[in-house]
Motif scaffolding. Structure first.
Motif, PDB file in Angstrom:
ATOM      1  N   GLU A   6      97.972  20.567  12.693  1.00  0.00           N
ATOM      2  CA  GLU A   6      96.544  20.492  13.191  1.00  0.00           C
ATOM      3  C   GLU A   6      95.750  20.712  11.818  1.00  0.00           C
ATOM      4  O   GLU A   6      95.834  21.519  10.676  1.00  0.00           O
ATOM      5  N   SER A   7      94.513  19.834  11.882  1.00  0.00           N
ATOM      6  CA  SER A   7      93.513  20.248  10.813  1.00  0.00           C
ATOM      7  C   SER A   7      92.171  20.061  11.445  1.00  0.00           C
ATOM      8  O   SER A   7      92.091  19.474  12.475  1.00  0.00           O
ATOM      9  N   GLY A   8      91.038  20.623  10.618  1.00  0.00           N
ATOM     10  CA  GLY A   8      89.778  20.383  11.184  1.00  0.00           C
ATOM     11  C   GLY A   8      88.905  21.292  11.439  1.00  0.00           C
ATOM     12  O   GLY A   8      87.849  21.332  11.950  1.00  0.00           O
ATOM     13  N   GLY A   9      89.703  22.549  11.852  1.00  0.00           N
ATOM     14  CA  GLY A   9      88.835  23.822  12.226  1.00  0.00           C
ATOM     15  C   GLY A   9      87.959  24.379  11.248  1.00  0.00           C
ATOM     16  O   GLY A   9      87.827  23.882  10.078  1.00  0.00           O
ATOM     17  N   GLY A  10      87.370  25.232  11.729  1.00  0.00           N
ATOM     18  CA  GLY A  10      86.164  25.801  10.548  1.00  0.00           C
ATOM     19  C   GLY A  10      85.030  26.502  11.495  1.00  0.00           C
ATOM     20  O   GLY A  10      85.011  26.684  12.770  1.00  0.00           O
ATOM     21  N   LEU A  11      84.127  27.086  10.593  1.00  0.00           N
ATOM     22  CA  LEU A  11      82.945  27.545  11.062  1.00  0.00           C
ATOM     23  C   LEU A  11      81.751  26.731  11.168  1.00  0.00           C
ATOM     24  O   LEU A  11      81.679  25.772  10.238  1.00  0.00           O
ATOM     25  N   VAL A  12      81.270  26.631  12.180  1.00  0.00           N
ATOM     26  CA  VAL A  12      80.198  25.750  12.734  1.00  0.00           C
ATOM     27  C   VAL A  12      78.935  26.335  13.300  1.00  0.00           C
ATOM     28  O   VAL A  12      79.274  27.394  14.140  1.00  0.00           O
ATOM     29  N   GLN A  13      77.762  25.959  13.074  1.00  0.00           N
ATOM     30  CA  GLN A  13      76.778  26.548  13.829  1.00  0.00           C
ATOM     31  C   GLN A  13      76.637  26.137  15.521  1.00  0.00           C
ATOM     32  O   GLN A  13      76.962  24.839  15.479  1.00  0.00           O
ATOM     33  N   PRO A  14      75.990  26.720  16.178  1.00  0.00           N
ATOM     34  CA  PRO A  14      75.855  26.453  17.509  1.00  0.00           C
ATOM     35  C   PRO A  14      75.048  24.863  17.583  1.00  0.00           C
ATOM     36  O   PRO A  14      73.927  24.745  16.535  1.00  0.00           O
ATOM     37  N   GLY A  15      75.407  24.186  18.126  1.00  0.00           N
ATOM     38  CA  GLY A  15      75.050  22.679  18.279  1.00  0.00           C
ATOM     39  C   GLY A  15      75.791  21.480  17.285  1.00  0.00           C
ATOM     40  O   GLY A  15      75.430  20.485  17.387  1.00  0.00           O
ATOM     41  N   GLY A  16      76.429  22.113  16.581  1.00  0.00           N
ATOM     42  CA  GLY A  16      77.227  21.225  15.396  1.00  0.00           C
ATOM     43  C   GLY A  16      78.328  20.656  16.204  1.00  0.00           C
ATOM     44  O   GLY A  16      78.688  20.666  17.245  1.00  0.00           O
ATOM     45  N   SER A  17      78.994  19.677  15.152  1.00  0.00           N
ATOM     46  CA  SER A  17      80.045  19.119  15.581  1.00  0.00           C
ATOM     47  C   SER A  17      81.346  19.521  14.750  1.00  0.00           C
ATOM     48  O   SER A  17      81.078  19.772  13.542  1.00  0.00           O
ATOM     49  N   LEU A  18      82.484  19.429  15.358  1.00  0.00           N
ATOM     50  CA  LEU A  18      83.978  19.159  14.553  1.00  0.00           C
ATOM     51  C   LEU A  18      84.721  18.129  14.828  1.00  0.00           C
ATOM     52  O   LEU A  18      84.699  17.884  16.230  1.00  0.00           O
ATOM     53  N   TRP A 116     104.206  22.780  20.233  1.00  0.00           N
ATOM     54  CA  TRP A 116     102.859  23.346  19.852  1.00  0.00           C
ATOM     55  C   TRP A 116     102.760  23.112  18.452  1.00  0.00           C
ATOM     56  O   TRP A 116     103.807  23.522  17.583  1.00  0.00           O
ATOM     57  N   GLY A 117     101.518  22.973  18.021  1.00  0.00           N
ATOM     58  CA  GLY A 117     101.138  23.247  16.818  1.00  0.00           C
ATOM     59  C   GLY A 117     100.861  24.732  16.425  1.00  0.00           C
ATOM     60  O   GLY A 117     101.051  25.815  17.305  1.00  0.00           O
ATOM     61  N   GLN A 118     100.479  25.048  15.196  1.00  0.00           N
ATOM     62  CA  GLN A 118     100.427  26.325  14.730  1.00  0.00           C
ATOM     63  C   GLN A 118      99.022  26.794  14.901  1.00  0.00           C
ATOM     64  O   GLN A 118      98.861  28.177  15.132  1.00  0.00           O
ATOM     65  N   GLY A 119      97.861  26.094  15.611  1.00  0.00           N
ATOM     66  CA  GLY A 119      96.703  26.471  15.842  1.00  0.00           C
ATOM     67  C   GLY A 119      95.665  26.457  14.578  1.00  0.00           C
ATOM     68  O   GLY A 119      96.101  26.678  13.589  1.00  0.00           O
ATOM     69  N   THR A 120      94.560  25.992  15.083  1.00  0.00           N
ATOM     70  CA  THR A 120      93.367  26.056  14.133  1.00  0.00           C
ATOM     71  C   THR A 120      92.390  26.722  14.556  1.00  0.00           C
ATOM     72  O   THR A 120      91.954  26.507  15.817  1.00  0.00           O
ATOM     73  N   GLN A 121      91.560  27.629  13.860  1.00  0.00           N
ATOM     74  CA  GLN A 121      90.555  28.398  14.237  1.00  0.00           C
ATOM     75  C   GLN A 121      89.153  27.595  14.132  1.00  0.00           C
ATOM     76  O   GLN A 121      88.948  27.000  13.224  1.00  0.00           O
ATOM     77  N   VAL A 122      88.550  27.816  15.591  1.00  0.00           N
ATOM     78  CA  VAL A 122      87.297  27.280  15.363  1.00  0.00           C
ATOM     79  C   VAL A 122      86.282  28.301  15.997  1.00  0.00           C
ATOM     80  O   VAL A 122      86.379  28.991  16.867  1.00  0.00           O
ATOM     81  N   THR A 123      85.207  28.358  14.989  1.00  0.00           N
ATOM     82  CA  THR A 123      84.460  29.555  15.040  1.00  0.00           C
ATOM     83  C   THR A 123      82.864  28.808  15.203  1.00  0.00           C
ATOM     84  O   THR A 123      82.465  28.368  14.306  1.00  0.00           O
ATOM     85  N   VAL A 124      82.302  29.161  16.346  1.00  0.00           N
ATOM     86  CA  VAL A 124      80.925  28.774  16.607  1.00  0.00           C
ATOM     87  C   VAL A 124      79.862  29.884  16.415  1.00  0.00           C
ATOM     88  O   VAL A 124      79.693  30.775  17.354  1.00  0.00           O
ATOM     89  N   SER A 125      79.049  29.838  15.385  1.00  0.00           N
ATOM     90  CA  SER A 125      78.029  31.067  15.008  1.00  0.00           C
ATOM     91  C   SER A 125      77.191  30.728  14.158  1.00  0.00           C
ATOM     92  O   SER A 125      77.505  29.812  13.250  1.00  0.00           O
ATOM     93  N   SER A 126      76.044  31.367  14.198  1.00  0.00           N
ATOM     94  CA  SER A 126      74.970  31.350  13.530  1.00  0.00           C
ATOM     95  C   SER A 126      74.735  32.147  12.170  1.00  0.00           C
ATOM     96  O   SER A 126      74.095  32.229  11.411  1.00  0.00           O
TER      97      SER A 126
END
Length: 126
Positions: A6-18, A116-126
């Motif tokens: 997997e790829s593409g996870g990360g930190l994003v603000q509320p209302g954002g996209s990933l 299963w993949g290893q997992g990717t973290q998605v964090t939605v926070s301002s």
């Protein structure tokens, strides 16, 4: 054996996209159904969305995510995507790619069923 990366996870603000991506390699004929689960801290792993490689049938996400999360697949690249829009804090979780030979096996949350993949973290926070 099927390996999922997997790829593409990360930190994003509320209302954002990933956009999450998951590439399958190995015995990809066993990856008839591919898609995503997620697991938030202290919560059980839950189904997000899936798509069949044979006919493109989409097993949609639930009403809280409908219209915001879109699953798609590129068969030539053995890749499944999860486009996530209008992200909310409650979407924060580790997102896992999964592949299985059937819908029944895909829907199991057991780590012993399917691949299963290893997992990717998605964090939605301002």
């Amino acid at each position: 054996q099927v390996t999922l990366v997997e790829s593409g996870g990360g930190l994003v603000q509320p209302g954002g996209s990933l956009r999450l991506s998951c590439v399958a390699s190995g015995r990809t004929f066993s990856a008839a159904v591919m898609g995503w689960f997620r697991q938030a801290p202290g919560q059980a792993r839950e189904f997000v969305a899936a798509i069949s490689g044979s006919d493109g049938t989409i097993y949609p996400t639930d009403s809280s995510r409908k219209g915001r999360f879109i699953v798609s697949r590129d068969g030539a690249k053995n890749t499944v995507y999860l486009q996530m829009n209008d992200l909310k804090s409650e979407d924060t979780a580790v997102y896992y790619c999964k592949a299985a030979i059937s819908v029944t096996r895909f829907m199991s949350t057991s780590s012993e069923v399917g691949y299963w993949g290893q997992g990717t973290q998605v964090t939605v926070s301002s």
